[in-house]
Design an enzyme around this catalytic site. Structure first.
Site, PDB file in Angstrom:
ATOM      1  N   SER A 115       0.962  -1.150   0.017  1.00  0.00           N
ATOM      2  CA  SER A 115      -0.051  -0.124   0.113  1.00  0.00           C
ATOM      3  C   SER A 115       0.784   1.343  -0.011  1.00  0.00           C
ATOM      4  O   SER A 115       1.446   1.490   0.840  1.00  0.00           O
ATOM      5  CB  SER A 115      -0.954  -0.002   1.210  1.00  0.00           C
ATOM      6  OG  SER A 115      -1.612  -1.192   1.179  1.00  0.00           O
ATOM      7  N   LYS A 125      -7.068   1.731  -2.835  1.00  0.00           N
ATOM      8  CA  LYS A 125      -6.738   1.250  -1.487  1.00  0.00           C
ATOM      9  C   LYS A 125      -6.554   2.518  -0.569  1.00  0.00           C
ATOM     10  O   LYS A 125      -7.159   2.443   0.681  1.00  0.00           O
ATOM     11  CB  LYS A 125      -5.201   0.809  -1.671  1.00  0.00           C
ATOM     12  CG  LYS A 125      -4.850   0.242  -0.236  1.00  0.00           C
ATOM     13  CD  LYS A 125      -5.737  -0.714   0.472  1.00  0.00           C
ATOM     14  CE  LYS A 125      -5.249  -1.009   2.022  1.00  0.00           C
ATOM     15  NZ  LYS A 125      -4.014  -1.872   2.000  1.00  0.00           N
ATOM     16  N   LYS A 169       0.323   5.424   8.448  1.00  0.00           N
ATOM     17  CA  LYS A 169       1.043   5.722   7.162  1.00  0.00           C
ATOM     18  C   LYS A 169      -0.059   5.948   5.826  1.00  0.00           C
ATOM     19  O   LYS A 169       0.177   6.741   5.066  1.00  0.00           O
ATOM     20  CB  LYS A 169       2.244   4.611   6.838  1.00  0.00           C
ATOM     21  CG  LYS A 169       3.022   4.704   5.433  1.00  0.00           C
ATOM     22  CD  LYS A 169       2.452   3.895   4.365  1.00  0.00           C
ATOM     23  CE  LYS A 169       2.102   2.292   4.781  1.00  0.00           C
ATOM     24  NZ  LYS A 169       1.720   1.489   3.732  1.00  0.00           N
TER      25      LYS A 169
END
Length: 282
Positions: free
Chosen positions: A88, A163, A231
């Site tokens: 990701s 995502k 993150k």
């Protein structure tokens, strides 16, 4: 197929196990646990031994390093090889990575996943794919081993965009469930009973079902760590700035995750945001 896999962490290890069980020949790199596969000394060697290379590493700089650092994947690729990045990372960086790999005469897909460790183990991950349709078709048999809800979103970077959207929705929903259950507890109701009641109404969700139960039981073994989710929300905020887009609640949830990390909870499951909200009582 001869598959190379870089990144045998919480998600990568069970994905490798499923690929091996499906009959594929695996070469791996960056793993701390034993696995029934050929263990390579570099990412370059992984690429040299494979027709498809899958990456599952934490962040954008990790993908860049694995691909393009000395002894990286790019040095070992053969013409026609396929790189699938299931990490990701930044959608913008992904577009650049795809262009560089394609200039080598190879193919590239970004295919981040959702479903956590449980989905990785059971082979039921949601897989969001960016790339050319014919390349997606080539990778479909591998995706079918790893997941169930598999969607070609669009061109390069589109999987990562999906995502990021997923992580916004999941993060904000976890925070909402945590607030709702904490409110119930402080108001004198049994949060377990409240959760059960809400499961039959419009507030019902997979997050209320799974993470709500974790919050009530205070079982926060990591399926997806707070540090990694923070993150991902950082990627959302960075991309939003490039788009001149305001994401105020995403920013607030990222700050709550930063508070959790400051309290030492960064390696816990993201459902542990409940602990952060009720910290004054613990």
């Amino acid at each position: 197929m001869r598959i190379g896999f870089v990144g045998l962490g919480v998600m990568g290890r069970p994905m490798v196990d499923n690929l091996i069980a499906a009959g594929h020949e695996l070469s791996v790199y960056r793993g701390r646990t034993e696995v029934d596969a050929y263990v390579c000394s570099s990412a370059k060697e992984v690429a040299e031994r494979s027709e498809v290379v899958i990456l599952m590493v934490p962040d954008t700089p990790d993908v860049e390093s694995v691909l393009f650092a000395p002894a990286g994947v790019a040095e070992g690729l053969q013409a026609g090889s396929l790189v699938i990045d299931m990490s990701s990372i930044s959608p913008t960086a992904t577009i650049g990575f795809a262009e560089l790999i394609e200039k080598l005469g190879c193919e590239y897909l970004d295919a981040p996943v959702s479903g956590g460790e449980l989905g990785a183990r059971s082979g039921t991950l949601t897989i969001m794919v960016g790339g050319r349709p014919e390349v997606f078709e080539r990778a479909q048999p591998l995706f079918d081993v790893l997941g169930q809800n598999i969607t070609l979103i669009g061109g390069p970077g589109a999987g990562q965009t999906a995502k990021v959207a997923n992580q916004i929705i999941v993060g904000l929903t976890i925070e909402a469930v945590a607030e709702g259950l904490l409110f119930a507890e402080r108001a004198g109701a049994d949060p377990a009973v409240v959760r059960q009641a809400l499961m039959g109404g419009f507030a019902s969700s997979r997050i209320l079902e799974v993470h709500g139960e974790r919050m009530i039981a205070e079982t926060f073994e990591p399926g997806f760590r707070i540090r990694l989710h923070r993150k991902d929300l950082g990627l959302a905020i960075q991309a939003a700035a490039e788009l001149d887009l305001a994401l105020p609640n995403t920013a607030a949830t990222q700050q709550l995750m930063s508070a959790a990390i400051a309290d030492g909870d960064g390696e816990l499951d993201h459902s542990a945001l409940y602990r952060t909200l009720r910290r004054d009582k613990i």
